[in-house]
Design a protein around this motif. Structure first.
Motif, PDB file in Angstrom:
ATOM      1  N   MET A 129       0.849  -1.192   0.000  1.00  0.00           N
ATOM      2  CA  MET A 129       0.000   0.000   0.000  1.00  0.00           C
ATOM      3  C   MET A 129       0.877   1.232   0.000  1.00  0.00           C
ATOM      4  N   TRP A 130       0.266   2.369  -0.323  1.00  0.00           N
ATOM      5  CA  TRP A 130       0.907   3.651  -0.108  1.00  0.00           C
ATOM      6  C   TRP A 130      -0.162   4.633   0.327  1.00  0.00           C
ATOM      7  N   THR A 131       0.269   5.748   0.880  1.00  0.00           N
ATOM      8  CA  THR A 131      -0.654   6.725   1.444  1.00  0.00           C
ATOM      9  C   THR A 131      -0.641   8.002   0.625  1.00  0.00           C
ATOM     10  N   THR A 132      -1.820   8.523   0.338  1.00  0.00           N
ATOM     11  CA  THR A 132      -1.964   9.791  -0.362  1.00  0.00           C
ATOM     12  C   THR A 132      -2.719  10.762   0.528  1.00  0.00           C
ATOM     13  N   ASP A 133      -2.821  12.003   0.072  1.00  0.00           N
ATOM     14  CA  ASP A 133      -3.594  12.967   0.851  1.00  0.00           C
ATOM     15  C   ASP A 133      -5.089  12.707   0.741  1.00  0.00           C
ATOM     16  N   ARG A 134      -5.466  11.719  -0.070  1.00  0.00           N
ATOM     17  CA  ARG A 134      -6.870  11.324  -0.189  1.00  0.00           C
ATOM     18  C   ARG A 134      -7.150   9.950   0.398  1.00  0.00           C
ATOM     19  N   GLY A 135      -6.151   9.389   1.065  1.00  0.00           N
ATOM     20  CA  GLY A 135      -6.355   8.101   1.702  1.00  0.00           C
ATOM     21  C   GLY A 135      -5.355   7.056   1.233  1.00  0.00           C
ATOM     22  N   THR A 136      -5.525   5.827   1.725  1.00  0.00           N
ATOM     23  CA  THR A 136      -4.623   4.732   1.413  1.00  0.00           C
ATOM     24  C   THR A 136      -5.011   4.060   0.105  1.00  0.00           C
ATOM     25  N   ARG A 137      -4.002   3.653  -0.671  1.00  0.00           N
ATOM     26  CA  ARG A 137      -4.209   2.924  -1.925  1.00  0.00           C
ATOM     27  C   ARG A 137      -3.444   1.604  -1.860  1.00  0.00           C
ATOM     28  N   ILE A 138      -4.084   0.504  -2.273  1.00  0.00           N
ATOM     29  CA  ILE A 138      -3.378  -0.766  -2.267  1.00  0.00           C
ATOM     30  C   ILE A 138      -2.400  -0.809  -3.428  1.00  0.00           C
ATOM     31  N   ASP A 139      -1.315  -1.563  -3.240  1.00  0.00           N
ATOM     32  CA  ASP A 139      -0.257  -1.591  -4.236  1.00  0.00           C
ATOM     33  C   ASP A 139       0.003  -3.024  -4.703  1.00  0.00           C
ATOM     34  N   THR A 140       1.043  -3.181  -5.492  1.00  0.00           N
ATOM     35  CA  THR A 140       1.309  -4.419  -6.219  1.00  0.00           C
ATOM     36  C   THR A 140       1.371  -5.642  -5.318  1.00  0.00           C
ATOM     37  N   GLY A 141       1.981  -5.499  -4.144  1.00  0.00           N
ATOM     38  CA  GLY A 141       2.127  -6.651  -3.257  1.00  0.00           C
ATOM     39  C   GLY A 141       0.814  -7.299  -2.881  1.00  0.00           C
ATOM     40  N   THR A 142      -0.239  -6.499  -2.786  1.00  0.00           N
ATOM     41  CA  THR A 142      -1.558  -7.044  -2.447  1.00  0.00           C
ATOM     42  C   THR A 142      -2.051  -7.967  -3.549  1.00  0.00           C
ATOM     43  N   TYR A 143      -1.880  -7.548  -4.804  1.00  0.00           N
ATOM     44  CA  TYR A 143      -2.272  -8.393  -5.929  1.00  0.00           C
ATOM     45  C   TYR A 143      -1.332  -9.590  -6.070  1.00  0.00           C
ATOM     46  N   LEU A 144      -0.053  -9.345  -5.882  1.00  0.00           N
ATOM     47  CA  LEU A 144       0.946 -10.381  -6.124  1.00  0.00           C
ATOM     48  C   LEU A 144       0.785 -11.559  -5.180  1.00  0.00           C
ATOM     49  N   THR A 145       0.455 -11.286  -3.940  1.00  0.00           N
ATOM     50  CA  THR A 145       0.243 -12.365  -2.970  1.00  0.00           C
ATOM     51  C   THR A 145      -0.844 -13.317  -3.451  1.00  0.00           C
ATOM     52  N   GLY A 146      -1.940 -12.760  -3.947  1.00  0.00           N
ATOM     53  CA  GLY A 146      -3.034 -13.593  -4.447  1.00  0.00           C
ATOM     54  C   GLY A 146      -2.645 -14.367  -5.693  1.00  0.00           C
ATOM     55  N   LEU A 147      -1.927 -13.722  -6.624  1.00  0.00           N
ATOM     56  CA  LEU A 147      -1.499 -14.396  -7.846  1.00  0.00           C
ATOM     57  C   LEU A 147      -0.566 -15.558  -7.533  1.00  0.00           C
ATOM     58  N   GLU A 148       0.340 -15.360  -6.592  1.00  0.00           N
ATOM     59  CA  GLU A 148       1.280 -16.426  -6.223  1.00  0.00           C
ATOM     60  C   GLU A 148       0.557 -17.588  -5.550  1.00  0.00           C
TER      61      GLU A 148
END
Length: 278
Positions: free
Chosen positions: A165-184
């Motif tokens: 994930m990463w954090t923006t001034d509009r909130g948290t956004r999920i990042d590649t690792g979240t998708y990658l865990t499921g794909l693996e």
């Protein structure tokens, strides 16, 4: 190594960027002053980031606009590290890149191919390598389904990083690792990740500033990817309570007797000079 009174001043400092120096490319209070103070004490700095939406040149320009003077060659991105890896491991191979942002400038010499070069959506051709950059709208259902099929068929997958994930001034956004865990998990195959928390990025950054890892301090807002990973290669870690920092995550981490605690914790990068005794 705990820093503070009596501690040896480090020879080099590595900064994560997003959440440490800037948030949505707006400066975190005190960041520019901290970088200036390190420079005045002749402490070498480098900027190690998993940001994949911008090139090294663009990142340096954005930091400059935020009042933080950084040269492009001082920035080490997951994209640039991945390009080095692909040139060495898969020279000339067709690489199907899924990334939010155009970073082709930092991937010279890589045979990047787009989805339009892979035939009809129902029967796409198979690339030699799948490269996953930062997550965004490009990580759609069809694209990720293709990546899954290719993984099952044995096509190697190289991820620029495993950030969740990463954090923006509009909130948290999920990042590649979240998708990658499921794909693996679904495919039964593992991807190779190049950027943080892999050791190579930290060691490359230390080498580029000419400082042994034991004399380097890493500043980050991500406990796993920035701080503990840096400590694993001999660096001193400093966790900041900005960006993606979450107190509950830290509490759970330190409650685990098997987990490595962060060497140091400060409220903000603005507190770094005091921590270093400058």
């Amino acid at each position: 190594m705990k820093l503070g009174a009596g501690a040896t001043t480090p020879s080099g400092v590595l900064f994560d960027i997003d959440g440490v120096l800037v948030l949505s490319w707006r400066p975190i209070p005190g960041a520019a002053e901290t970088v200036q103070q390190l420079a005045s004490h002749h402490i070498a700095c480098s900027y190690l980031t998993n940001t994949t939406t911008r090139t090294r040149r663009q990142i340096a320009q954005a930091l400059g606009e935020a009042g933080i003077a950084v040269a492009a060659d001082e920035v080490i991105t997951a994209g640039a590290l991945t390009a080095e890896y692909l040139r060495a491991k898969y020279p000339g191979r067709r690489c199907f890149l899924v990334n939010s942002g155009d970073i082709s400038e930092d991937m010279s010499g890589i045979n990047l191919v787009s989805s339009t070069e892979f035939g009809p959506a129902d029967r796409p051709d198979t690339p030699d390598v799948v490269v996953l950059g930062g997550a965004g709208p490009e990580f759609d259902h069809l694209t990720l389904s293709r990546v899954y099929e290719w993984m099952v068929d044995g096509v190697p997958v190289v991820a620029m990083h495993r950030s969740r994930m990463w954090t923006t001034d509009r909130g948290t956004r999920i990042d590649t690792g979240t998708y990658l865990t499921g794909l693996e998990e679904a495919s039964g195959r593992m991807a190779t990740a190049v950027g943080k928390p892999a050791a190579e990025g930290f060691l490359t950054a230390a080498s580029r500033i000419g400082v042994d890892a034991e004399r380097v301090v890493m500043i980050g807002d991500d406990l796993r990817n920035d701080v503990v990973a840096a400590q694993a290669v001999g660096m001193t870690g400093v966790l900041v309570r900005t960006g993606k920092f979450r107190q509950d995550a830290l509490d759970r981490w330190v409650a685990d007797d098997a987990a490595t605690p962060p060497d140091n914790i400060i409220d903000s990068v603005a507190d770094l000079p005091e921590l270093l005794g400058l």
